[in-house]
Design an enzyme around this catalytic site. Structure first.
Site, mmCIF file in Angstrom:
data_model
loop_
_atom_site.group_PDB
_atom_site.id
_atom_site.type_symbol
_atom_site.label_atom_id
_atom_site.label_comp_id
_atom_site.label_asym_id
_atom_site.label_seq_id
_atom_site.Cartn_x
_atom_site.Cartn_y
_atom_site.Cartn_z
ATOM 1 C CE LYS A 107 -12.633 -29.595 23.123
ATOM 2 N NZ LYS A 107 -12.362 -29.216 24.528
ATOM 3 N N GLY B 18 -13.426 -21.773 31.597
ATOM 4 C CA GLY B 18 -12.578 -21.228 30.535
ATOM 5 C C GLY B 18 -13.017 -19.876 30.024
ATOM 6 N NE ARG B 19 -19.347 -20.552 29.041
ATOM 7 C CZ ARG B 19 -19.269 -21.847 29.289
ATOM 8 N NH1 ARG B 19 -18.188 -22.522 28.939
ATOM 9 N NH2 ARG B 19 -20.257 -22.475 29.905
ATOM 10 C CG HIS C 157 -21.269 1.858 5.030
ATOM 11 N ND1 HIS C 157 -21.663 2.762 4.069
ATOM 12 C CD2 HIS C 157 -20.982 2.595 6.140
ATOM 13 C CE1 HIS C 157 -21.592 3.989 4.556
ATOM 14 N NE2 HIS C 157 -21.183 3.919 5.820
ATOM 15 C CD GLU D 176 -17.576 -22.946 25.435
ATOM 16 O OE1 GLU D 176 -17.030 -23.456 24.444
ATOM 17 O OE2 GLU D 176 -16.936 -22.396 26.362
ATOM 18 C CE LYS E 251 -9.530 -24.893 34.467
ATOM 19 N NZ LYS E 251 -10.944 -25.000 34.954
ATOM 20 C CD GLU F 289 -8.217 -27.964 19.524
ATOM 21 O OE1 GLU F 289 -9.395 -27.977 19.129
ATOM 22 O OE2 GLU F 289 -7.874 -28.279 20.689
#
Length: 554
Positions: A512, A267-268, A384, A353, A206, A212
């Protein structure tokens, strides 16, 4: 004590919990043959069976009373009408506008945002069609064969999950790749498989300042220039999903290839926006719009259905019931469909979040549990692995089982076996196995009384473990859109009951900030004898180990 825990509805639920805590679900089924019909409902192509929960006919009305006291209905209306319900950032929360398939306007600060939304969708269609139809070509005139989405968090998890879930519909020529981790191994191992002349990069950020994402983007750009020798070819191989035009242009991307979205898109919750460009490229814009339509159908249900028949509300209240009254701080997501193998990871971000908060919207510390830990992997693999703990461990772990009635890849008896395993697990978790049942079973197998007694504790199951079963027709774009929207609204409804802000994420900021400081120290000291002293002893020691190692290998 907070306002929430002082409410009459909360006190009533505590009393009800004391009365029902030891009740057995299998006895409830035995006493009421209509229990399945009473505790199930359908919405937007999804069927929910919540009858295998530790509830009776008074539980849901009591939970609904709590929701009404917390103003859930009013909060739902406030979100859809564009109020700034993200109070700490002063923003509207309107991911629902991105998939609004009606003609209704959506107002933000007095302006209808729908014309802008439709404009971006039109640009996404034009661009994705040109790539899929090979009219968009690389710097050497070659058709694109590989697409690399570079993002992180919501700019990665959502598009990755959806393209994996809809892989059955993917374009036969285009291969999708997603890079998010700043670990250089992620970008390098991805680039090693690609030809620069036929690769398109989508840089999803954005602000176009995410550390990153920009590190991976610059590595991709340098790789492209090194491979092709054509810096002027960048505009044909890089597009941006961003709001920061100046930074996009400084990177070398033509602003005409920048797809915008808005600050009211978290964002999410952003896969419905231009962040979903990779989805449109993979499966086509028609299916992307089917995804939007499925989500819109669930939006309409959430907005209009009465709370007692509202699927996101019911699921949210069941989470409150277990989290706050049974002390269940973990929630399992078990999709019985391989295409949904990334869905639990997507829900981890969406849930944790959003609702991993310890203060109310007013900034007061809570004295009750909020968002549970969400985890899971696809069935039948989980049976399993971690299902042992769910069946016989010491934790109460509510679970959602998600299964389609039809397979997209019918072969042999595979799907019948998958369905049988899914339904059997929910039955086993509900029923358990008593010592008497074990004795009968083992006697039929010829076991002695001594052998039965020796194994009694190991082979019996308490049962009474709650599950919801969500049934789809098949995993297509519309049903997936509805499923994602269902969980988005569930998470929001939970946050309203708990009185927290589901739409900020300040908890990620401190790490951050500190990472920037430490990165500068490690980089500056690479060829020096400098040592870090500005942190605690542990952090200083770790930084100095890294500096020493980097100096030795440089």
């Amino acid at each position: 004590m907070t306002t929430l825990t002082r409410l009459a509805a909360w006190q009533s639920l505590q009393q009800h919990h004391e009365q029902i805590a030891d009740a057995q679900m299998k006895d409830m089924f035995g006493a009421d043959p209509d229990r399945f019909n009473k505790f199930s409902l359908s919405a937007a192509g999804i069927f929910l069976d919540y009858s295998k929960n530790r509830i009776d006919e008074s539980t849901i009305p009591l939970l609904l009373g709590l929701a009404r006291e917390r103003g859930l209905q009013e909060s739902i209306a406030a979100m859809f009408q564009g109020d700034a319900i993200n109070s700490t950032e002063g923003r509207s929360v309107l991911h629902t506008a991105l998939r609004n398939r009606s003609e209704r306007p959506v107002m933000v600060e007095g302006s209808d945002v729908m014309p802008e939304v439709r404009s971006v969708l039109a640009r996404m269609r034009s661009f994705s069609d040109s790539v899929r139809e090979s009219t968009w070509r690389g710097c050497n005139g070659d058709a694109i064969t590989d697409i690399v989405n570079i993002g992180i968090g919501g700019s990665d998890l959502g598009p990755l999950m959806v393209t994996e879930a809809l892989d059955r519909y993917s374009h036969p020529r285009l291969k999708m790749h997603f890079v998010s981790n700043v670990d250089g191994s992620h970008i390098v191992s991805t680039l090693d498989k690609l030809e620069a002349e036929t690769t398109l990069f989508i840089i999803a950020s954005k602000t176009f300042t995410t550390q990153e994402t920009l590190a991976n983007a610059h590595t991709a750009r340098q790789w492209f220039v090194d491979q092709t020798g054509k810096a002027d070819g960048i505009p044909k191989h890089f597009v941006a999903l961003s709001t920061n035009r100046s930074e996009v242009e400084a990177f070398g991307i033509d602003a005409a290839n920048m797809f915008e979205f808005w600050d009211w898109v978290g964002g999410r919750y952003s896969l419905w926006s231009a962040i979903g460009l990779s989805i449109a490229l993979a499966v086509g814009m028609d299916r992307f719009e089917e995804l939007l339509s499925g989500a819109h159908a669930m939006d309409e249900h959430f907005m209009t259905a009465p709370m007692e028949a509202n699927m996101p509300v019911i699921l949210a209240l069941l989470t409150v019931w277990y989290n706050n009254f049974f002390g269940a701080n973990s929630h399992l997501i078990a999709p019985y469909d391989q295409y949904l193998h990334r869905f639990p990871a997507y829900l981890q971000q969406l849930t944790m979040e959003s609702n991993g908060k310890s203060v109310t919207r007013d900034g007061e510390a809570v004295d009750y549990a909020t968002g549970p830990i969400v985890w899971g992997e696809p069935g039948t693999n989980g049976q399993h692995a971690y299902f042992q703990l769910v069946h016989q461990g010491t934790h109460l772990i509510p679970a959602d089982f998600i299964v389609p009635l039809e397979s997209l890849n019918p072969v042999g008896d595979h799907h019948a076996m998958l369905l049988a395993n899914c339904f059997a697990q929910t039955e086993a978790l509900m029923r358990g196995k008593t010592a008497e049942e074990l004795a009968i079973e083992m006697k039929q197998q010829g076991a002695s009384d001594a052998e039965i007694a020796r194994l009694r504790g190991h082979k019996t199951f308490a049962g009474n473990r709650p599950t919801n079963t969500l049934v789809l027709g098949t995993v297509d774009a519309a049903s997936l859109g509805a499923l994602i929207a269902l969980y988005e609204h569930k998470v929001f409804a939970e946050s309203v009951v708990w009185g927290i802000n589901a739409f900020d994420q300040w908890g990620v900021e401190l790490g951050k900030q500190l990472a920037k400081t430490i990165y500068a120290e490690i980089g500056a000291a690479q060829h020096l004898t400098q040592h870090s002293t500005g942190h605690d002893a542990s952090t200083n020691g770790l930084i100095n180990m890294a500096i020493k190692r980097r100096t030795l290998v440089s």
